[in-house]
Structures are given as C-alpha cells and as structure tokens.
Design an enzyme around this catalytic site. Structure first.
Site, PDB file in Angstrom:
ATOM      1  N   CYS A  44      37.633 -21.304   6.480  1.00  0.00           N
ATOM      2  CA  CYS A  44      37.179 -22.393   7.357  1.00  0.00           C
ATOM      3  C   CYS A  44      37.219 -23.744   6.642  1.00  0.00           C
ATOM      4  CB  CYS A  44      35.772 -22.084   7.855  1.00  0.00           C
ATOM      5  SG  CYS A  44      35.076 -23.411   8.823  1.00  0.00           S
ATOM      6  N   CYS A  49      39.401 -24.225   9.906  1.00  0.00           N
ATOM      7  CA  CYS A  49      38.734 -25.126  10.866  1.00  0.00           C
ATOM      8  C   CYS A  49      38.636 -26.582  10.403  1.00  0.00           C
ATOM      9  CB  CYS A  49      37.309 -24.646  11.148  1.00  0.00           C
ATOM     10  SG  CYS A  49      37.037 -22.899  11.048  1.00  0.00           S
ATOM     11  N   ALA A 116      36.534  -9.457  -7.435  1.00  0.00           N
ATOM     12  CA  ALA A 116      35.583  -8.340  -7.507  1.00  0.00           C
ATOM     13  C   ALA A 116      36.166  -7.123  -6.794  1.00  0.00           C
ATOM     14  CB  ALA A 116      34.277  -8.758  -6.861  1.00  0.00           C
ATOM     15  N   GLY A 176      51.677 -17.410  19.838  1.00  0.00           N
ATOM     16  CA  GLY A 176      51.153 -17.965  21.091  1.00  0.00           C
ATOM     17  C   GLY A 176      49.640 -17.951  21.111  1.00  0.00           C
ATOM     18  N   TYR A 178      45.729 -19.155  18.982  1.00  0.00           N
ATOM     19  CA  TYR A 178      45.010 -20.372  18.584  1.00  0.00           C
ATOM     20  C   TYR A 178      45.827 -21.253  17.624  1.00  0.00           C
ATOM     21  CZ  TYR A 178      40.130 -18.848  19.707  1.00  0.00           C
ATOM     22  OH  TYR A 178      38.956 -18.479  20.288  1.00  0.00           O
ATOM     23  N   GLU A 182      47.459 -24.880  18.366  1.00  0.00           N
ATOM     24  CA  GLU A 182      46.824 -26.055  17.748  1.00  0.00           C
ATOM     25  C   GLU A 182      47.822 -26.825  16.874  1.00  0.00           C
ATOM     26  OE1 GLU A 182      43.305 -24.535  15.784  1.00  0.00           O
ATOM     27  OE2 GLU A 182      42.113 -24.788  17.605  1.00  0.00           O
ATOM     28  N   THR A 312      34.177 -18.784  12.694  1.00  0.00           N
ATOM     29  CA  THR A 312      33.141 -19.120  11.712  1.00  0.00           C
ATOM     30  C   THR A 312      31.720 -18.952  12.276  1.00  0.00           C
ATOM     31  OG1 THR A 312      34.523 -20.531  10.393  1.00  0.00           O
ATOM     32  CG2 THR A 312      32.188 -21.080  10.398  1.00  0.00           C
ATOM     33  N   HIS A 437      27.094 -40.552  34.940  1.00  0.00           N
ATOM     34  CA  HIS A 437      28.246 -41.220  35.531  1.00  0.00           C
ATOM     35  C   HIS A 437      28.648 -42.455  34.726  1.00  0.00           C
ATOM     36  CE1 HIS A 437      31.005 -42.060  38.767  1.00  0.00           C
ATOM     37  NE2 HIS A 437      30.584 -43.309  38.800  1.00  0.00           N
TER      38      HIS A 437
HETATM   39  P1  NDP Z   1      46.076 -14.907  17.414  1.00  0.00           P
HETATM   40  O1  NDP Z   1      45.737 -13.468  17.338  1.00  0.00           O
HETATM   41  O2  NDP Z   1      45.219 -15.811  18.204  1.00  0.00           O
HETATM   42  O3  NDP Z   1      47.568 -15.050  17.942  1.00  0.00           O
HETATM   43  C1  NDP Z   1      48.630 -14.422  17.308  1.00  0.00           C
HETATM   44  C2  NDP Z   1      49.876 -14.706  18.102  1.00  0.00           C
HETATM   45  O4  NDP Z   1      51.013 -14.285  17.369  1.00  0.00           O
HETATM   46  C3  NDP Z   1      49.908 -13.984  19.437  1.00  0.00           C
HETATM   47  O5  NDP Z   1      50.395 -14.878  20.413  1.00  0.00           O
HETATM   48  C4  NDP Z   1      50.876 -12.846  19.190  1.00  0.00           C
HETATM   49  O6  NDP Z   1      51.635 -12.490  20.319  1.00  0.00           O
HETATM   50  C5  NDP Z   1      51.830 -13.459  18.179  1.00  0.00           C
HETATM   51  N1  NDP Z   1      52.451 -12.452  17.331  1.00  0.00           N
HETATM   52  C6  NDP Z   1      51.865 -11.447  16.637  1.00  0.00           C
HETATM   53  N2  NDP Z   1      52.775 -10.760  15.930  1.00  0.00           N
HETATM   54  C7  NDP Z   1      53.973 -11.353  16.165  1.00  0.00           C
HETATM   55  C8  NDP Z   1      55.281 -11.101  15.721  1.00  0.00           C
HETATM   56  N3  NDP Z   1      55.555 -10.107  14.884  1.00  0.00           N
HETATM   57  N4  NDP Z   1      56.283 -11.898  16.176  1.00  0.00           N
HETATM   58  C9  NDP Z   1      56.006 -12.914  17.031  1.00  0.00           C
HETATM   59  N5  NDP Z   1      54.785 -13.196  17.488  1.00  0.00           N
HETATM   60  C10 NDP Z   1      53.769 -12.421  17.057  1.00  0.00           C
HETATM   61  O7  NDP Z   1      46.186 -15.356  15.890  1.00  0.00           O
HETATM   62  P2  NDP Z   1      46.214 -16.751  15.192  1.00  0.00           P
HETATM   63  O8  NDP Z   1      46.997 -16.516  13.959  1.00  0.00           O
HETATM   64  O9  NDP Z   1      46.647 -17.843  16.104  1.00  0.00           O
HETATM   65  O10 NDP Z   1      44.685 -16.976  14.834  1.00  0.00           O
HETATM   66  C11 NDP Z   1      43.924 -15.974  14.186  1.00  0.00           C
HETATM   67  C12 NDP Z   1      42.489 -16.063  14.574  1.00  0.00           C
HETATM   68  O11 NDP Z   1      41.879 -17.164  13.951  1.00  0.00           O
HETATM   69  C13 NDP Z   1      42.252 -16.285  16.072  1.00  0.00           C
HETATM   70  O12 NDP Z   1      42.259 -15.103  16.796  1.00  0.00           O
HETATM   71  C14 NDP Z   1      40.916 -16.956  16.092  1.00  0.00           C
HETATM   72  O13 NDP Z   1      39.909 -15.996  16.171  1.00  0.00           O
HETATM   73  C15 NDP Z   1      40.841 -17.689  14.765  1.00  0.00           C
HETATM   74  N6  NDP Z   1      41.056 -19.141  14.969  1.00  0.00           N
HETATM   75  C16 NDP Z   1      40.141 -19.854  15.675  1.00  0.00           C
HETATM   76  C17 NDP Z   1      40.321 -21.198  15.904  1.00  0.00           C
HETATM   77  C18 NDP Z   1      39.316 -21.964  16.704  1.00  0.00           C
HETATM   78  O14 NDP Z   1      38.213 -21.504  16.891  1.00  0.00           O
HETATM   79  N7  NDP Z   1      39.687 -23.135  17.223  1.00  0.00           N
HETATM   80  C19 NDP Z   1      41.476 -21.912  15.384  1.00  0.00           C
HETATM   81  C20 NDP Z   1      42.400 -21.075  14.674  1.00  0.00           C
HETATM   82  C21 NDP Z   1      42.177 -19.742  14.484  1.00  0.00           C
HETATM   83  P3  NDP Z   1      51.067 -11.590  21.511  1.00  0.00           P
HETATM   84  O15 NDP Z   1      50.208 -12.519  22.308  1.00  0.00           O
HETATM   85  O16 NDP Z   1      52.290 -11.166  22.229  1.00  0.00           O
HETATM   86  O17 NDP Z   1      50.328 -10.479  20.864  1.00  0.00           O
END
Ligand code: NDP
Length: 454
Positions: A44, A49, A116, A176, A178, A182, A312, A437
């Site tokens: 984080c 974050c 560790a 696709g 977070y 972002e 977090t 408002h």
């Molecule tokens: P996510 O799990 O949100 O998304 C992963 C994406 O990658 C999905 O769209 C998935 O596709 C795609 N994917 C997975 N494997 C492959 C592959 N082999 N080839 C192509 N595409 C693939 O993970 P992120 O890495 O974006 O984030 C991890 C976590 O971190 C989040 O789940 C969230 O909890 C946390 N986070 C929170 C934030 C916030 O609070 N603002 C900001 C950033 C992260 P499919 O949909 O088809 O499975």
C-alpha cells in the site's frame, strides 16, 4: 503471555495488516517483534494505494488545466516532468516509511530487517538466528502475478511502474481489473498513448456492470484505447527498445512499455509453510478460521495472504479484530459485507453494496433509481465528462442494498453513503435527508423516479 518464549507475538511482514497488528498488540503490553525484508508499509505505502493515488492526482492536472480555460483562466503551455513526480513521490514514501518505523518503535515493537521463515509452530528463523514466540502472525501479503509466455520477460508490473526512469510514449496495459483500469487512466492523463488489452468483453467484471461500462466509455472518450476480447500471445523487443506485441486476434501493437496487471499471488513461497504444515488453498492463500487461526493453532494469518478482499482497510480491520481477540476482550469480529471501494480511474468509480448482477443472481426484486448528468463544473469547462449515480433498492424491504457512482471524487462520496448502506437504511430515510446544493452527492437524496425494476 509466557516467558517460555522470546516474544509473545512474532509478526512476519510489515505491510498494512502486520504493522497495525504489531503496534496494537504491543500497546496492550505484549512483547512483539516484526520482521520485514523489503520496506515498511508493504504494498500500500510503497507500490500500491499511496503512490498510485499520487500518480492519479498528477494525471488529473492535465484535465484541470483544460477545464480552467472555460472559467477565464489563460494558461500557458504546460509541460510534464516525470522525474519530478518520481522524486517527489519517493520523498513522500520515504517519509511514510519513517512514520511507520516510529509508530512501531513508539509502541515498543522490535523491528528486524530480513527474510523470516517458519521453522516450527513457535519458532522462526531469520538470518540464521532462531527466535521463538507464543504466537506467530503471517502478514506477508501478495505480489503481482504475470503469466509466462514468449517475451514476457520484457513486461513490467505495478511494482516497476512506480520507478520507471522515463515516462513511456506509448503503453500497452494488460488486464481488466482495478490496477489495469487505474493505470490506463493515469497514463492517459499524463499524455501517454494508452492501450488497454482485456481478454474479456466487459471490464471490471465483478463490479456493477452498468457503472463499469459507463466508466469504460468515459475512459474511451478521454482517449484510452480499449481492446476487448483479446490477449497478447508473444512480445518481441526491437534493437531500439520498442516492443512489438502480437495479439491472438491477429493484430499487433508497438509500445515503449507493456504493463501486466493480471492479478496478484500471495507471497507464501519459501516461507516454511510446508515445513510447519499450514493448510493452503490451490491459489496459495493460507486457510484460516474466523479468528485468523491457521491449521497450526499457534500460527495466525491475515491480510492479502488469506484470500479475503485484497484491500488495505480490510487488512487493518482484520488486524484490529485479531488484537482484540488475542489481547483484548474478544468482543470484536469482522463482516465482509458492504465493503465500500473505489477504482481511481478517471472519472472514479465508487461503490458499496451489491451490484445489479449479484442481486439478479440472488433473485431479489429490485427498484433501480439512477441519474446521469453533466456535472455543473462542466457547463463552463467544456468537458464532455458525464456522471452516473445508481441506487439499488430492495422492493419489499425498501432497504438500499447497492450504491454505485461514476464521477469525480466518487470514492470520497461513497465512503459517507457506505455508513447508510451498512446501517441498512431505507429509501425513505434517504428521501427524508435534505441535500446539499449544488453538489453531485445531493442526487442520492433526491432520486424520486424508479428508472427500471428487475
Ligand atoms: P484483479 O483481480 O482486479 O484483475 C485481474 C485482471 O487480469 C482481470 O481482469 C483478469 O481477467 C485479468 N487476467 C488474469 N490473468 C490473465 C492472463 N493470464 N492474461 C490476461 N488477463 C488476465 O487484479 P489487479 O491486479 O487489477 O488487482 C489486484 C487486487 O488489488 C484487486 O483485486 C484489489 O483487491 C486490489 N487493488 C485495489 C485497489 C483499490 O482499492 N483502488 C487498487 C488496485 C488494486 P478476468 O476478468 O478475465 O479474470
């Protein structure tokens, strides 16, 4: 607490959850040590974050300059300096690392820097030394997971994007979720030609889809090129450093950087998990009960490593519950329902409660109230950005069970409304609340007409 062990609690990993647990446990009088091999504050603070949000602010500035013109400001030519952003961001992160160190030290926690490994149910080995503890807490978190394929050695993940020596001219971002969404917004806002490649046909598949698709269209309007239903098969690096990626739809794209944001994997490798016999799931997360206790009774785990939502505030909430249960009156527990969250794309998505898809799957009868409009600011700025606000109300009980917004500062706004959803307030109670408002937020207390039902 027993003198039989060197410490009462040994925490492995000084991320958000680990630091919170260590210092709160120490403040009850427990003898606590925390081990960290990289940096205090974990993902984080260092590669998640905090620096991400700083990058989001940086990328927003370009829009602010444009918007200012309609309000009478004449702004000269603006130029962006990536090195300044990185330097200032690094300074701020160093400051935060120092604050984390002080917080731990002031609470009386011993900090050990090093890797560790679990040695037994009550002992840990670190740099050849064995330390014993009555309880061990594993808070090692997760790390980006990048698939292996021909040329994957040329890609970066969110760990490297925060330290790039140069802003890329053209970036391809894969994923696709977070992080992909972002960073597509960040890079586009900083003036980088941005291509987002997603293997599915709908971004943010676990989010309220009308909101996610609205946000995707807003991102496209701003200039993000979204390539749906495709994936990279291989990447070649040219002698000038340019990367050529070939897609499974036959097309190819060139880029100066390719970033993978394809999920994260828990950091349970080489931790001694097998040695002490902790039960893990197929995706390497550690199994725990509601008290965060693993299959070995003296070893606990929390945060991203246990497979709960990787956020977090979830890890810190778990840490508070863990400390209350182990060193307090044991009255606290955690609920994973109605966790508000935001995606800091541009505009933001803020969300709490259930999505339209989740409610349909549950078979609940729902009235949807929604409003789509141009933000007052953009009547003068000339921006084409639009706002979407959606409220999902359970027909029978009239409880508000989902609130989703796409718009500026949606994260800030939804945080407040999350209290109302958590408190299971009804539509009537929203209606009885007087608006402020003119704000965007007032829409949520003035939604009178049902837009549609299911
Ligand atoms: P996510 O799990 O949100 O998304 C992963 C994406 O990658 C999905 O769209 C998935 O596709 C795609 N994917 C997975 N494997 C492959 C592959 N082999 N080839 C192509 N595409 C693939 O993970 P992120 O890495 O974006 O984030 C991890 C976590 O971190 C989040 O789940 C969230 O909890 C946390 N986070 C929170 C934030 C916030 O609070 N603002 C900001 C950033 C992260 P499919 O949909 O088809 O499975």
């Amino acid at each position: 607490m027993t003198e039989q062990y060197d410490y009462d609690l040994f925490v492995i990993g000084a991320g958000s959850g680990g630091v919170r647990a260590a210092r709160m446990a120490a403040s009850t009088g427990a003898r606590v040590v925390i081990a960290e091999e990289k940096y205090l504050g974990g993902t984080c603070v260092n590669v998640g974050c905090v620096p991400k949000k700083l990058f989001v602010y940086a990328s927003h500035c370009s829009e602010e300059f444009k918007d200012a013109k309609g309000f009478g400001w004449e702004i000269g030519e603006s130029r962006f300096n990536w090195s300044t952003l990185i330097e200032n961001k690094n300074k701020e992160i160093e400051r935060l690392n120092g604050i984390y160190k002080k917080l731990l030290e002031n609470a009386g926690v011993n900090i050990i820097y090093g890797r560790a490994r679990l040695k037994s149910s009550h002992s840990i080995e670190i740099d050849g030394k064995v330390i014993t503890a009555e309880k061990i807490l594993v808070t090692v978190g997760a790390t980006p997971s990048v698939p292996e394929f021909p040329g994957s050695e040329h890609v970066i993940s969110s760990d490297q994007v925060f330290f790039l020596p140069k802003l890329p001219e053209k970036i391809v971002i894969v994923g696709g979720g977070y992080i992909a969404v972002e960073f597509a917004g960040i890079m586009d806002g900083l003036g980088v030609e941005t291509h987002l490649i997603y293997r599915g046909d709908k971004l943010l598949k676990n989010f309220d889809q009308p909101s996610a698709q609205f946000a995707a269209k807003e991102m496209q309007k701003k200039g993000v090129n979204i390539h749906y239903s495709t994936n990279i098969t291989h990447i070649e690096k040219q002698s000038d450093g340019t990367l050529i990626c070939t897609l499974d739809n036959g097309e190819s794209l060139t880029a100066s950087q390719i970033m993978y944001a394809t999920g994260r994997k828990s950091l349970t490798k080489d931790l001694g998990i097998e040695k002490v016999g902790l039960t893990t799931r197929n995706n390497a997360t550690i199994e725990t009960n509601e008290q965060f206790q693993t299959s070995v009774p003296s070893i606990y785990a929390l945060g991203d490593v246990i497979g709960t939502p990787e956020l977090t505030p979830v890890a810190t909430a778990q840490a508070m519950v863990f400390v209350n249960q182990q060193y307090g009156d044991g009255s606290k527990s955690i609920s994973y329902e109605n966790i508000p969250t935001a995606i800091f794309c541009q505009p933001n998505i803020g969300t709490v409660g259930l999505s339209e898809e989740a409610l349909k799957a549950k078979g609940v009868s729902i009235d949807v109230y929604q409003s789509e409009f141009k933000h007052l600011k953009h009547t003068l700025s000339g921006s084409e950005e639009r706002v979407l606000m959606r409220m999902l109300v359970e027909k029978n009980s009239q409880k508000v069970v989902g609130m989703h917004m796409v718009g500026p500062d949606a994260g800030e706004l939804i945080q407040g409304f999350a209290v109302a959803v958590k408190a299971e307030l009804t539509k009537d109670q929203f209606d009885a609340t007087i608006g402020i408002h003119p704000t965007m937020a007032e829409e949520f207390v003035t939604l009178r007409e049902i837009s549609y039902s299911f």
